[in-house]
Design an enzyme around this catalytic site. Structure first.
Site, PDB file in Angstrom:
ATOM      1  N   GLY A  15       0.829  -1.215   0.000  1.00 36.40           N
ATOM      2  CA  GLY A  15       0.000   0.000   0.000  1.00 36.40           C
ATOM      3  C   GLY A  15       0.854   1.251   0.000  1.00 36.40           C
ATOM      4  N   ASP A  43       1.166  -8.637   2.862  1.00 41.39           N
ATOM      5  CA  ASP A  43      -0.040  -7.985   2.350  1.00 41.39           C
ATOM      6  C   ASP A  43      -1.083  -9.059   2.036  1.00 41.39           C
ATOM      7  OD1 ASP A  43      -1.845  -5.947   1.430  1.00 41.39           O
ATOM      8  OD2 ASP A  43      -0.079  -4.719   0.997  1.00 41.39           O
ATOM      9  N   ASP A 160       0.968  13.207  14.280  1.00 44.39           N
ATOM     10  CA  ASP A 160       0.265  14.394  14.798  1.00 44.39           C
ATOM     11  C   ASP A 160       1.265  15.313  15.513  1.00 44.39           C
ATOM     12  OD1 ASP A 160      -2.341  13.176  14.111  1.00 44.39           O
ATOM     13  OD2 ASP A 160      -1.791  11.773  15.679  1.00 44.39           O
ATOM     14  N   HIS A 188      -5.660   9.102  18.135  1.00 46.15           N
ATOM     15  CA  HIS A 188      -5.244   9.564  16.802  1.00 46.15           C
ATOM     16  C   HIS A 188      -6.526   9.745  15.982  1.00 46.15           C
ATOM     17  CE1 HIS A 188      -3.177  10.100  13.071  1.00 46.15           C
ATOM     18  NE2 HIS A 188      -3.749   9.038  12.540  1.00 46.15           N
TER      19      HIS A 188
END
Length: 332
Positions: A15, A43, A160, A188
């Protein structure tokens, strides 16, 4: 003396975030310029061909530190002997989906991966959950991997934290490396609380508080907070894709500081298992300010919390309690 390679697992490796993080790991950004690594990439079956392509590119890049590559769709093979696990794979929320549907999909993913890590990872394995809802996915993983020490299971709020540093640096027109000790409290999510009350900036006349230099409480208690909270959505709007490069970089920062230590006098934000510090209910994975030394993190204690901060910290804890209930209801 040659060092033994560290085995690093990246799930969801084909990804966007996976594709951004694997070259960083292979180049030494995560564990340092003299630490060899073996990459374990996992994956799902539909991404098997793309995963093969990522492996080909890693070979073509001829990274000196990369001593081996395992690319697989088999969770057991992927987890075998890993020292660090970066859990990027998860089920994203799609249009029209209820939160409970997303939670239920992620609960089943993290339940399976937790049991594979518990059985097959190295005993000292450190786990970082990136996939959203990151805090609650980490909690589920902890629940189903009881033999992994709870201090070894964390989630990513460093993105963040870095976003908050970036906003202050831009506002004051200073180098981002001169800003330190912002805090991300909580989840988050858009309830997180970016707190600058203890943050400082290095100036020619010593360290100065961010609040004093910005001299605009309205901005710091308003737009600054919402900008950091909603930065992910702003990037999706601009790029038509979610944050990948910055998330991968933050994941490397998180692991690097955890393994190699934080600079003296500096803390970072990590989603960790609450021990009741700052009145946050135990049993949640909550973002706190932490320092790291010799591979262990510790919550920074004794920071003064004002009334405004208390309200924000409690609101994000409440959301995490609700997410926890929702996740646990998906287990039944």
């Amino acid at each position: 003396m040659a060092r033994d390679p560290v085995r690093v697992l990246v799930t969801g490796a084909a990804g966007q975030i996976g594709y951004a993080i694997v070259p960083m790991v292979a180049r030494g950004v995560m564990l340092g310029p003299d630490q060899p690594v073996i990459l374990h990439m996992l994956d799902i079956e539909p991404a098997a061909e793309a995963l093969k392509g990522v492996k080909m590119e890693l070979i073509d890049a001829a990274f000196p530190l990369l001593k081996g590559i395992i690319a697989t769709t088999d969770v057991v093979e992927a987890c075998m002997g890993v020292n660090i696990a970066v859990m990027v794979g998860g089920f994203p929320r799609k249009e029209g989906m209820e939160r409970k549907d997303v939670m239920s999909r992620n609960v089943s993913i993290y339940k399976a991966q937790a049991s594979a890590l518990e059985k097959h990872a190295a005993p000292d394995c450190k786990v970082l959950v990136v996939a959203n809802p990151a805090n609650t996915n980490a909690l589920i993983l902890k629940e189903f991997a009881p033999s992994i020490p709870q201090k070894h299971i964390t989630c990513l709020t460093r993105l963040d934290h870095n976003r908050a540093l970036g906003q202050i640096s831009q506002r004051l027109d200073v180098e981002v490396s001169d800003v330190k000790n912002v805090i991300i409290w909580g989840n988050h999510s858009s309830t997180q609380y970016p707190d600058v009350n203890h943050a400082t900036v290095k100036t020619s006349s010593g360290e100065k508080p961010v609040r004093e230099l910005v001299a605009d409480d309205k901005w710091l208690n308003g737009d600054f907070i919402t900008t950091v909270q909603q930065r992910g959505a702003a990037i999706i709007k601009a790029r038509k894709l979610s944050s990948a490069l910055s998330a991968a970089s933050a994941a490397c920062d998180h692991i690097r500081d955890w393994v190699l230590g934080t600079p003296k006098g500096t803390w970072v934000s990590m989603g960790v298992y609450s021990d009741g510090s700052y009145g946050i209910p135990p049993g949640l994975i909550y973002s706190f300010p932490v320092t790291c030394e010799k591979g262990k993190w510790s919550i920074v204690q004794g920071l003064k919390i004002d009334e405004f901060s208390r309200g924000k910290m409690d609101a994000t804890a409440k959301e995490l309690m609700e997410e926890k209930s929702l996740a646990y209801s998906c287990l039944n």
